[in-house]
Design an enzyme around this catalytic site. Structure first.
Site, PDB file in Angstrom:
ATOM      1  CE1 TYR A 135      37.730  16.109 -38.701  1.00 31.66           C
ATOM      2  CE2 TYR A 135      39.559  16.649 -40.119  1.00 31.66           C
ATOM      3  CZ  TYR A 135      39.066  16.341 -38.877  1.00 31.66           C
ATOM      4  OH  TYR A 135      39.909  16.279 -37.804  1.00 31.66           O
ATOM      5  CE  LYS A 190      38.026   3.544 -30.450  1.00 30.28           C
ATOM      6  NZ  LYS A 190      38.947   3.248 -29.350  1.00 30.28           N
ATOM      7  CG  ASP A 222      42.300   3.374 -28.511  1.00 33.28           C
ATOM      8  OD1 ASP A 222      42.542   2.789 -29.585  1.00 33.28           O
ATOM      9  OD2 ASP A 222      41.541   2.890 -27.650  1.00 33.28           O
ATOM     10  CG  ASP A 246      43.339  17.227 -38.263  1.00 33.11           C
ATOM     11  OD1 ASP A 246      44.430  17.817 -38.247  1.00 33.11           O
ATOM     12  OD2 ASP A 246      42.242  17.801 -38.112  1.00 33.11           O
ATOM     13  CG  ASP A 250      49.040  18.823 -35.889  1.00 36.25           C
ATOM     14  OD1 ASP A 250      49.516  18.766 -37.033  1.00 36.25           O
ATOM     15  OD2 ASP A 250      48.380  19.799 -35.472  1.00 36.25           O
TER      16      ASP A 250
END
Ligand code: NAD
Length: 356
Positions: A135, A190, A222, A246, A250
């Protein structure tokens, strides 16, 4: 203990008012000062984060934040939009650690889209690194490709990067937080594909050696996304980077079914923090007196725990919230047949009564 109170826009003012009543009732030596932020600050001072508000936030031990934003500001230049105030506060206060608990209250198991047995008693904490990763990594932009699959075509690119101190400090935050819970950390990465996250994994493993009392495991993002809906209760503390955090925070939030119940905290290296509900300013219900104040009240409890070192007071608030839910009181967002529908202020009244 100084608290900067920034109610913001929409339901922000309504829900923060209830959290302040609860804090006042604790009879602790707080100094609270309120300032404008977001759209309200733009209207009054032409900027969503005026200098005076930023100064107040910087000087406080903690910031209690409501929510900002309204669709009417969507046409403003980006730097003037209400949401920029949050980014400005994060940056200026150096808030690099985002805490998002996902707790499923026994009385609200039916609000989740998962089977009750999967989420009853759920209590996990996602710690998201907030100031690095893809980001913010440079370089980023658009250009004409000189190589790749389509040389000569337009392309866009971002850069994923983490430095050692960034990973070390978020890992320490996670291990410390786990020590106050069931002493288990899952680091999500990852590493099988990304160099950045192999580096992340190596450093978290190193830091983990300083915390032999905390159990550490690693999971690919994942798989973590799958496990969160398959068997969420097997997690305790999850620590991960900005982008994965992020998305996973959620996902975890929705396990509990109700956005009106979810607090959050963003902390810096000296435990100064910004505490806010996970939801926005809900312009669709603003001014109607029906917003659920519990996420904000629970954010105040987190503030007591993490920035103000008042664990007992934090637990008093959390116990009072559980009591009110057990009494069957519900704002419309968490209402179900057989419970009693109440408004924002009545919910605040009930928490105050339960505290006493
Ligand atoms: P939102 O979270 O404000 O609302 C989504 C839905 O949830 C709405 O139907 C709303 O009524 C409901 N809801 C939210 N909080 C509730 C509560 N406490 N009690 C009962 N119902 C509640 O998200 P949105 O509608 O996408 O965004 C509205 C505005 O909020 C936008 O301007 C957006 O940019 C802003 N926003 C701000 C923040 C923040 O301040 N941190 C976060 C997200 C969105």
């Amino acid at each position: 203990m100084k608290i900067a109170v920034l109610p913001g826009d929409g339901i922000g003012t309504e829900i923060v008012a209830q959290a302040i009543r609860v804090l006042d009732a604790l009879d602790l030596p707080f100094e609270m000062e309120t300032a404008l932020v977001g759209g309200a600050a733009y209207e009054a001072h032409g900027h969503p984060l005026p200098d005076a508000t930023l100064k107040l936030a910087k000087e406080a031990d903690a910031v209690l934040f409501g929510a900002v934003g309204d669709w009417k500001y969507d046409k403003l230049d980006r730097p003037l939009r209400p949401e920029q105030a949050i980014l400005g506060l994060r940056k200026n206060l150096g808030l690099f650690a985002n805490f998002r608990p996902a707790i499923c209250y026994e009385q609200l198991v039916d609000a989740s889209s998962l089977k009750p047995e999967l989420i009853a008693g759920l209590d996990i904490l996602i710690i998201r690194e907030l100031t690095g990763d893809i980001y913010f990594g440079q370089p980023r932009g658009r250009r004409t490709a000189v190589d790749g699959h389509f040389p000569g075509a337009d392309e866009a690119f971002d850069t994923m990067r983490y430095s050692r101190p960034e990973v070390e400090r978020i890992a320490r935050v996670a291990f410390e937080a786990a020590r106050k819970r069931s002493k288990r950390v899952t680091s999500v990465d990852k590493a099988n594909v990304l160099e950045t996250f192999q580096f992340w994994k190596d450093i978290v493993t190193e830091v983990g050696k300083e915390y032999p009392d905390v159990e550490l495991d690693h999971m690919y993002v994942d798989n973590a996304a799958m496990q969160l809906v398959k068997a969420p209760k097997k997690f305790d503390v999850i620590v991960t980077g900005n982008m994965f955090g992020d998305i996973l925070s959620d996902e975890a939030a929705m396990l509990t079914g109700s956005i009106g119940m979810l607090p959050s905290a963003s902390l810096n290296a000296s435990n100064q923090g910004l505490y806010e509900p996970s939801h926005g300013s809900a312009p669709d219900i603003a001014g109607k007196g029906v917003a659920n104040p519990l996420a904000t009240i629970l954010s105040a409890a987190m503030m007591l725990r993490y920035s103000l070192n008042q664990e007992d007071a934090a637990q008093r608030i959390e116990t009072a919230v559980k009591k009110v839910l057990a009494q069957g009181l519900r704002t419309p967002d968490i209402y179900s047949a057989g419970t009693t529908k109440v408004g924002t202020v009545e919910m605040g009244d009930a928490v105050l009564k339960a505290l006493a």
